[in-house]
Design an enzyme around this catalytic site. Sequence first.
Site, PDB file in Angstrom:
ATOM      1  N   LEU A 107       0.843  -1.192   0.000  1.00  0.00           N
ATOM      2  CA  LEU A 107       0.000   0.000   0.000  1.00  0.00           C
ATOM      3  C   LEU A 107       0.877   1.240   0.000  1.00  0.00           C
ATOM      4  CD1 LEU A 107      -2.908  -0.904   2.443  1.00  0.00           C
ATOM      5  CD2 LEU A 107      -2.523  -1.579   0.073  1.00  0.00           C
ATOM      6  N   GLY A 132       1.142  -5.066   1.421  1.00  0.00           N
ATOM      7  CA  GLY A 132       0.071  -5.114   0.424  1.00  0.00           C
ATOM      8  C   GLY A 132       0.498  -5.806  -0.863  1.00  0.00           C
ATOM      9  N   ASN A 163       4.585  -7.487   6.549  1.00  0.00           N
ATOM     10  CA  ASN A 163       5.476  -6.875   7.538  1.00  0.00           C
ATOM     11  C   ASN A 163       4.856  -5.669   8.246  1.00  0.00           C
ATOM     12  OD1 ASN A 163       5.501  -5.435   5.097  1.00  0.00           O
ATOM     13  ND2 ASN A 163       7.408  -4.429   5.623  1.00  0.00           N
ATOM     14  N   GLU A 164       3.521  -5.599   8.261  1.00  0.00           N
ATOM     15  CA  GLU A 164       2.845  -4.402   8.781  1.00  0.00           C
ATOM     16  C   GLU A 164       3.321  -3.986  10.170  1.00  0.00           C
ATOM     17  OE1 GLU A 164       1.486  -6.524   6.819  1.00  0.00           O
ATOM     18  OE2 GLU A 164       0.124  -5.504   5.452  1.00  0.00           O
TER      19      GLU A 164
HETATM   20  C1  LIG Z   1      -6.716  -1.394  11.093  1.00  0.00           C
HETATM   21  C2  LIG Z   1      -6.043  -1.207   9.781  1.00  0.00           C
HETATM   22  C3  LIG Z   1      -4.605  -0.904   9.882  1.00  0.00           C
HETATM   23  C4  LIG Z   1      -3.912  -0.468   8.632  1.00  0.00           C
HETATM   24  C5  LIG Z   1      -3.532  -1.589   7.748  1.00  0.00           C
HETATM   25  C6  LIG Z   1      -2.653  -1.125   6.635  1.00  0.00           C
HETATM   26  C7  LIG Z   1      -2.036  -2.266   5.928  1.00  0.00           C
HETATM   27  C8  LIG Z   1      -0.839  -1.803   5.200  1.00  0.00           C
HETATM   28  C9  LIG Z   1      -0.282  -2.480   4.246  1.00  0.00           C
HETATM   29  C10 LIG Z   1       0.901  -1.970   3.513  1.00  0.00           C
HETATM   30  O1  LIG Z   1       1.158  -2.435   2.442  1.00  0.00           O
HETATM   31  S1  LIG Z   1       1.862  -0.700   4.173  1.00  0.00           S
HETATM   32  C11 LIG Z   1       3.273  -0.554   3.093  1.00  0.00           C
HETATM   33  C12 LIG Z   1       4.338  -1.501   3.499  1.00  0.00           C
HETATM   34  N1  LIG Z   1       5.409  -1.481   2.570  1.00  0.00           N
HETATM   35  C13 LIG Z   1       6.678  -1.569   2.926  1.00  0.00           C
HETATM   36  O2  LIG Z   1       7.017  -1.703   4.066  1.00  0.00           O
HETATM   37  C14 LIG Z   1       7.692  -1.503   1.815  1.00  0.00           C
HETATM   38  C15 LIG Z   1       8.571  -0.325   1.990  1.00  0.00           C
HETATM   39  N2  LIG Z   1       9.497  -0.217   0.891  1.00  0.00           N
HETATM   40  C16 LIG Z   1      10.622  -0.945   0.781  1.00  0.00           C
HETATM   41  O3  LIG Z   1      10.923  -1.813   1.572  1.00  0.00           O
HETATM   42  C17 LIG Z   1      11.515  -0.650  -0.379  1.00  0.00           C
HETATM   43  O4  LIG Z   1      11.156   0.602  -0.879  1.00  0.00           O
HETATM   44  C18 LIG Z   1      11.435  -1.688  -1.522  1.00  0.00           C
HETATM   45  C19 LIG Z   1      10.012  -1.929  -1.970  1.00  0.00           C
HETATM   46  C20 LIG Z   1      12.068  -2.990  -1.075  1.00  0.00           C
HETATM   47  C21 LIG Z   1      12.241  -1.123  -2.724  1.00  0.00           C
HETATM   48  O5  LIG Z   1      13.519  -0.770  -2.319  1.00  0.00           O
HETATM   49  P1  LIG Z   1      14.406   0.216  -3.220  1.00  0.00           P
HETATM   50  O6  LIG Z   1      15.710   0.358  -2.541  1.00  0.00           O
HETATM   51  O7  LIG Z   1      14.392  -0.245  -4.623  1.00  0.00           O
HETATM   52  O8  LIG Z   1      13.590   1.579  -3.248  1.00  0.00           O
HETATM   53  P2  LIG Z   1      13.577   2.694  -2.114  1.00  0.00           P
HETATM   54  O9  LIG Z   1      14.714   3.619  -2.329  1.00  0.00           O
HETATM   55  O10 LIG Z   1      13.425   2.106  -0.774  1.00  0.00           O
HETATM   56  O11 LIG Z   1      12.199   3.446  -2.441  1.00  0.00           O
HETATM   57  C22 LIG Z   1      12.094   4.333  -3.540  1.00  0.00           C
HETATM   58  C23 LIG Z   1      11.099   5.417  -3.174  1.00  0.00           C
HETATM   59  O12 LIG Z   1       9.822   4.821  -2.964  1.00  0.00           O
HETATM   60  C24 LIG Z   1       9.324   5.162  -1.663  1.00  0.00           C
HETATM   61  N3  LIG Z   1       8.521   4.059  -1.158  1.00  0.00           N
HETATM   62  C25 LIG Z   1       8.910   2.799  -0.934  1.00  0.00           C
HETATM   63  N4  LIG Z   1       7.886   2.052  -0.523  1.00  0.00           N
HETATM   64  C26 LIG Z   1       6.811   2.867  -0.464  1.00  0.00           C
HETATM   65  C27 LIG Z   1       5.443   2.660  -0.113  1.00  0.00           C
HETATM   66  N5  LIG Z   1       4.946   1.473   0.278  1.00  0.00           N
HETATM   67  N6  LIG Z   1       4.614   3.719  -0.170  1.00  0.00           N
HETATM   68  C28 LIG Z   1       5.063   4.928  -0.574  1.00  0.00           C
HETATM   69  N7  LIG Z   1       6.355   5.177  -0.925  1.00  0.00           N
HETATM   70  C29 LIG Z   1       7.208   4.146  -0.876  1.00  0.00           C
HETATM   71  C30 LIG Z   1      10.597   5.406  -0.843  1.00  0.00           C
HETATM   72  O13 LIG Z   1      10.312   6.179   0.264  1.00  0.00           O
HETATM   73  C31 LIG Z   1      11.462   6.094  -1.854  1.00  0.00           C
HETATM   74  O14 LIG Z   1      11.017   7.438  -1.931  1.00  0.00           O
HETATM   75  P3  LIG Z   1      12.051   8.607  -2.261  1.00  0.00           P
HETATM   76  O15 LIG Z   1      13.102   8.588  -1.185  1.00  0.00           O
HETATM   77  O16 LIG Z   1      12.607   8.305  -3.615  1.00  0.00           O
HETATM   78  O17 LIG Z   1      11.233   9.844  -2.213  1.00  0.00           O
END
Ligand SMILES: CCCCCCC/C=C/C(=O)SCCNC(=O)CCNC(=O)[C@H](O)C(C)(C)COP(=O)(O)OP(=O)(O)OC[C@H]1O[C@@H](n2cnc3c(N)ncnc32)[C@H](O)[C@@H]1OP(=O)(O)O
Length: 374
Positions: free
Chosen positions: A180, A225, A249-250
């Site tokens: 997400l 997500g 990994n939430e």
């Molecule tokens: C009662 C209800 C409760 C609520 C329930 C909610 C359930 C939530 C579900 C979810 O899915 S929450 C999201 C969880 N996701 C993560 O933890 C993943 C985080 N990201 C990463 O681990 C890494 O980015 C990656 C996917 C492994 C890729 O690594 P890479 O080194 O290739 O890229 P990065 O330099 O880390 O990222 C580039 C850029 O993108 C931004 N970003 C990364 N993930 C997200 C995301 N999920 N949402 C928004 N933005 C994201 C990251 O911050 C970087 O941004 P900039 O620094 O370039 O601005």
Amino acid sequence: MALRTVSALKRRLGGAGLGLLRSGQISSAAGRSGAGRARAGRGRGVAWTRPRLGEEQLGPTCPVGPTWESVSRPSSTDRKCLGRAGNFLPCAAQHRLEKTPSYIDYPATARRSFSNHRVIVDMDQSLGVATIKIKNPPVNSLSLELLTEFLIGWEKLENDKSCKGVILTSNYPKIFSAGLDILEMCGKNAAHYTEYWKAVQELWLKLYMSNMVVIAAINGSSPAGGCLLALTSDYRVMADNPKYTIGLNETLLGIVAPFWFKDNLVNTIGNRASEQALQLGLLFSPAEALKIGLVDQLVPEDKVQSTALSVMSQWLKIPDHARQLTKTMMRKPTADLLLKQREADIDNFVRFISRDGIQKSLHMYLKALKERKE
Ligand SMILES: CCCCCCC/C=C/C(=O)SCCNC(=O)CCNC(=O)[C@H](O)C(C)(C)COP(=O)(O)OP(=O)(O)OC[C@H]1O[C@@H](n2cnc3c(N)ncnc32)[C@H](O)[C@@H]1OP(=O)(O)O
């Protein structure tokens, strides 16, 4: 704005989304020439968009391919293109079934593609299999825009009776989906959180309960997500690269996976493994994921798509009605739990995500992601 259905999601996209549906934006040669442009079949008991089959798949020289108009009152020739159960089979596939004489000149594979900004759909009509590639740079996060476009593309495939299976993959090898979009859950108002969560629910319900065979070709990391997206599928093929991870990994973000994320995981890997995985927010390597049954098969990176296709062809050999009923029998109780309390689940999400403490956690997590790079 509250969103109730996919049509409401389409309305949200306004001109862009509806324009896409109307024009079909077919990027095949036929589409470019204009011959295969999708036409809305309305007023003849058909409420979905379909190209002129005769033109698009066989070209104007096809001697038996029906036009859209002719399908409403099929001639005896046109009936050759109707399946036994009255379903309209892809023309080229039907010709092959009937062992058409070789003098008929038609392409070996009939392909049709459409795409919008964030989703590419490539439909191989001779196989009845579509591939959906997510392309939401940089990390395929599931933003509201992406979810909306995905749902529109999905609805088109669901309405296309010739589409029997879908392969989900990423346009960017290395990252299947970052899950997400954290930015959708940070610093916005309750109306936005409501809209976002409805779209997340809708996507999960649609994919999890789809009658089509859904195979995830996981060509990169797939946290939270992203993992859920893969979990909706019937079979998961993952690239065997130890750098990639997958899991819910939430808790690492200070948030809690909703009960339907949990149920989908429990149905896949069992209760005990889920308990640990969810509490610890475990991200598994491909080998670990295979061991606990989170994915079904590991293959070298360059074989992910072809393996997904060959698995698909095995699944499609099973009589469709029997497979679909079995899938429904297995999954409906889980989907019903969400359907029964959709509104409460939204309220819960909005209340939870709006808390100061949760907002702080999400901000810190985003900051940590950025700092990791520096
Ligand atoms: C009662 C209800 C409760 C609520 C329930 C909610 C359930 C939530 C579900 C979810 O899915 S929450 C999201 C969880 N996701 C993560 O933890 C993943 C985080 N990201 C990463 O681990 C890494 O980015 C990656 C996917 C492994 C890729 O690594 P890479 O080194 O290739 O890229 P990065 O330099 O880390 O990222 C580039 C850029 O993108 C931004 N970003 C990364 N993930 C997200 C995301 N999920 N949402 C928004 N933005 C994201 C990251 O911050 C970087 O941004 P900039 O620094 O370039 O601005």
